[in-house]
Design a protein around this motif. Structure first.
Motif, PDB file in Angstrom:
ATOM      1  N   CYS A  23     -86.169   1.999 -39.092  1.00  0.00           N
ATOM      2  CA  CYS A  23     -85.946   0.592 -39.417  1.00  0.00           C
ATOM      3  C   CYS A  23     -86.701  -0.274 -38.415  1.00  0.00           C
ATOM      4  N   THR A  24     -87.047  -1.467 -38.841  1.00  0.00           N
ATOM      5  CA  THR A  24     -87.572  -2.465 -37.926  1.00  0.00           C
ATOM      6  C   THR A  24     -86.682  -3.699 -38.004  1.00  0.00           C
ATOM      7  N   TYR A  25     -86.688  -4.497 -36.945  1.00  0.00           N
ATOM      8  CA  TYR A  25     -85.885  -5.709 -36.937  1.00  0.00           C
ATOM      9  C   TYR A  25     -86.689  -6.842 -36.327  1.00  0.00           C
ATOM     10  N   SER A  26     -86.205  -8.062 -36.542  1.00  0.00           N
ATOM     11  CA  SER A  26     -87.029  -9.212 -36.179  1.00  0.00           C
ATOM     12  C   SER A  26     -86.568  -9.935 -34.909  1.00  0.00           C
ATOM     13  N   ASN A  27     -85.292  -9.891 -34.590  1.00  0.00           N
ATOM     14  CA  ASN A  27     -84.759 -10.693 -33.488  1.00  0.00           C
ATOM     15  C   ASN A  27     -84.654  -9.865 -32.212  1.00  0.00           C
ATOM     16  N   SER A  28     -85.446 -10.205 -31.225  1.00  0.00           N
ATOM     17  CA  SER A  28     -85.483  -9.426 -29.989  1.00  0.00           C
ATOM     18  C   SER A  28     -84.185  -9.550 -29.182  1.00  0.00           C
ATOM     19  N   ALA A  29     -83.308 -10.473 -29.547  1.00  0.00           N
ATOM     20  CA  ALA A  29     -82.048 -10.639 -28.812  1.00  0.00           C
ATOM     21  C   ALA A  29     -81.007  -9.578 -29.190  1.00  0.00           C
ATOM     22  N   PHE A  30     -81.222  -8.885 -30.294  1.00  0.00           N
ATOM     23  CA  PHE A  30     -80.248  -7.878 -30.717  1.00  0.00           C
ATOM     24  C   PHE A  30     -80.158  -6.762 -29.687  1.00  0.00           C
ATOM     25  N   GLN A  31     -78.904  -6.293 -29.456  1.00  0.00           N
ATOM     26  CA  GLN A  31     -78.680  -5.289 -28.411  1.00  0.00           C
ATOM     27  C   GLN A  31     -77.968  -4.031 -28.909  1.00  0.00           C
ATOM     28  N   TYR A  32     -77.181  -4.161 -29.988  1.00  0.00           N
ATOM     29  CA  TYR A  32     -76.396  -3.034 -30.472  1.00  0.00           C
ATOM     30  C   TYR A  32     -76.964  -2.558 -31.803  1.00  0.00           C
ATOM     31  N   PHE A  33     -77.224  -1.259 -31.870  1.00  0.00           N
ATOM     32  CA  PHE A  33     -77.882  -0.692 -33.042  1.00  0.00           C
ATOM     33  C   PHE A  33     -77.073   0.496 -33.545  1.00  0.00           C
ATOM     34  N   MET A  34     -76.880   0.540 -34.835  1.00  0.00           N
ATOM     35  CA  MET A  34     -76.022   1.553 -35.422  1.00  0.00           C
ATOM     36  C   MET A  34     -76.682   2.270 -36.589  1.00  0.00           C
ATOM     37  N   TRP A  35     -76.227   3.469 -36.828  1.00  0.00           N
ATOM     38  CA  TRP A  35     -76.574   4.203 -38.036  1.00  0.00           C
ATOM     39  C   TRP A  35     -75.291   4.596 -38.747  1.00  0.00           C
ATOM     40  N   TYR A  36     -75.236   4.251 -40.024  1.00  0.00           N
ATOM     41  CA  TYR A  36     -74.109   4.625 -40.875  1.00  0.00           C
ATOM     42  C   TYR A  36     -74.606   5.594 -41.947  1.00  0.00           C
ATOM     43  N   ARG A  37     -73.714   6.486 -42.360  1.00  0.00           N
ATOM     44  CA  ARG A  37     -73.986   7.394 -43.465  1.00  0.00           C
ATOM     45  C   ARG A  37     -73.030   7.020 -44.584  1.00  0.00           C
ATOM     46  N   GLN A  38     -73.557   6.968 -45.792  1.00  0.00           N
ATOM     47  CA  GLN A  38     -72.732   6.597 -46.944  1.00  0.00           C
ATOM     48  C   GLN A  38     -72.932   7.614 -48.054  1.00  0.00           C
ATOM     49  N   SER A  82     -75.439  19.149 -46.986  1.00  0.00           N
ATOM     50  CA  SER A  82     -74.322  18.211 -46.772  1.00  0.00           C
ATOM     51  C   SER A  82     -74.767  16.905 -46.115  1.00  0.00           C
ATOM     52  N   ASP A  83     -76.008  16.865 -45.618  1.00  0.00           N
ATOM     53  CA  ASP A  83     -76.551  15.628 -45.050  1.00  0.00           C
ATOM     54  C   ASP A  83     -77.061  14.688 -46.151  1.00  0.00           C
ATOM     55  N   SER A  84     -77.097  15.161 -47.383  1.00  0.00           N
ATOM     56  CA  SER A  84     -77.578  14.335 -48.500  1.00  0.00           C
ATOM     57  C   SER A  84     -76.663  13.133 -48.673  1.00  0.00           C
ATOM     58  N   ALA A  85     -77.217  11.950 -48.485  1.00  0.00           N
ATOM     59  CA  ALA A  85     -76.448  10.703 -48.502  1.00  0.00           C
ATOM     60  C   ALA A  85     -77.429   9.549 -48.340  1.00  0.00           C
ATOM     61  N   THR A  86     -76.888   8.348 -48.354  1.00  0.00           N
ATOM     62  CA  THR A  86     -77.683   7.169 -48.002  1.00  0.00           C
ATOM     63  C   THR A  86     -77.428   6.836 -46.540  1.00  0.00           C
ATOM     64  N   TYR A  87     -78.497   6.627 -45.803  1.00  0.00           N
ATOM     65  CA  TYR A  87     -78.402   6.299 -44.382  1.00  0.00           C
ATOM     66  C   TYR A  87     -78.760   4.832 -44.188  1.00  0.00           C
ATOM     67  N   LEU A  88     -77.853   4.119 -43.561  1.00  0.00           N
ATOM     68  CA  LEU A  88     -78.010   2.682 -43.349  1.00  0.00           C
ATOM     69  C   LEU A  88     -78.173   2.386 -41.869  1.00  0.00           C
ATOM     70  N   CYS A  89     -79.244   1.702 -41.518  1.00  0.00           N
ATOM     71  CA  CYS A  89     -79.310   1.194 -40.158  1.00  0.00           C
ATOM     72  C   CYS A  89     -78.602  -0.163 -40.139  1.00  0.00           C
ATOM     73  N   ALA A  90     -78.029  -0.497 -39.017  1.00  0.00           N
ATOM     74  CA  ALA A  90     -77.318  -1.765 -38.900  1.00  0.00           C
ATOM     75  C   ALA A  90     -77.449  -2.284 -37.480  1.00  0.00           C
ATOM     76  N   ILE A  91     -77.459  -3.586 -37.385  1.00  0.00           N
ATOM     77  CA  ILE A  91     -77.536  -4.240 -36.081  1.00  0.00           C
ATOM     78  C   ILE A  91     -76.338  -5.152 -35.954  1.00  0.00           C
ATOM     79  N   LEU A  92     -75.730  -5.145 -34.789  1.00  0.00           N
ATOM     80  CA  LEU A  92     -74.601  -6.030 -34.538  1.00  0.00           C
ATOM     81  C   LEU A  92     -75.134  -7.362 -34.040  1.00  0.00           C
TER      82      LEU A  92
END
Lengths: 113, 112
Positions: A23-38, A82-92
């Motif tokens: 993933c890429t993100y635009s705001n350099s102020a972001f500090q917390y980065f997450m990965w979710y599996r769905q 079993s890893d077959s899923a949708t992977y979501l990156c997320a930023i707090l």
């Protein structure tokens, strides 16, 4: 420009392969980065989160953040069906009265046995 | 230890109707957030409740409203339903010493 961009895939790999999700993100102020599996018809499940730059490892999963290029990655070693899923990156987005997650569109991964 | 529970799991409504979705947060959590996830998209933040007050809101119209009860459970209400409101509605809870949000399995709303 979207705040978080993620390649939607789909991505299909054979069992045992190394998977790289990005993933890429635009705001350099972001500090917390997450990965979710769905999994299908389920809510997102937190896999890992990292603070600022660097790597974090948990079993077969490694999360990597490069703040200089605003790039976050998730690597899956020895991938399993079993890893077959949708992977979501997320930023707090956190600060003041703000405390919310900004998600990418998700990458659909299929690991073929 | 029960996680986040949402009800109902599925719902079919007609355009123009109103709907109420319910969420019970994970034990020990006091903050509830709602997200809308359209098919093939990532979840989008609707709003967040803490101490029975709406603390922040995403880019959603006033047709979307909510409530938090003293036991921390929450409701999401959507009025004057549109076809475009068809989505998976996710509830997420968090508590002190934030360690990530815990999501429920969602309510799948279909507007016909």
């Amino acid at each position: 420009q979207k705040e978080v961009e993620q390649d939607p895939g789909p991505l299909s790999v054979p069992e045992g392969a190394i998977v790289s999700l990005n993933c890429t993100y635009s705001n350099s102020a972001f500090q917390y980065f997450m990965w979710y599996r769905q999994y299908s018809r389920k809510g997102p499940e937190l896999l890992m989160y990292t603070y600022s730059s660097g790597n974090k490892e948990d079993g077969r999963f490694t999360a990597q953040v490069d703040k200089s290029s605003k790039y976050i990655s998730l690597f899956i070693r020895d991938s399993q069906p079993s890893d077959s899923a949708t992977y979501l990156c997320a930023i707090l987005d956190y600060g003041g009265a703000t405390n919310k997650l900004i998600f990418g569109t998700g990458t659909l991964l299929a690991v073929q046995p | 230890d029960a996680g986040v529970t949402q009800s109902p799991t599925h719902l079919i409504k007609t355009r123009g109707q109103q709907v109420t979705l319910r969420c019970s947060p994970k034990s020990g959590h006091d903050t509830v957030s709602w997200y809308q996830q359209a098919l093939g998209q990532g979840p989008q933040f609707i709003f967040q409740y803490y101490e029975e007050e709406e603390r922040q809101r995403g880019n959603f119209p006033d047709r979307f409203s909510g409530h938090q009860f003293p036991n921390y459970s929450s409701e999401l209400n959507v009025n004057a339903l549109l076809l475009g409101d068809s989505a998976l509605y996710l509830c997420a809870s968090s508590g002190r010493g934030w360690n990530g949000y815990t999501f429920g399995s969602g309510t799948r709303l279909t507007v016909v």
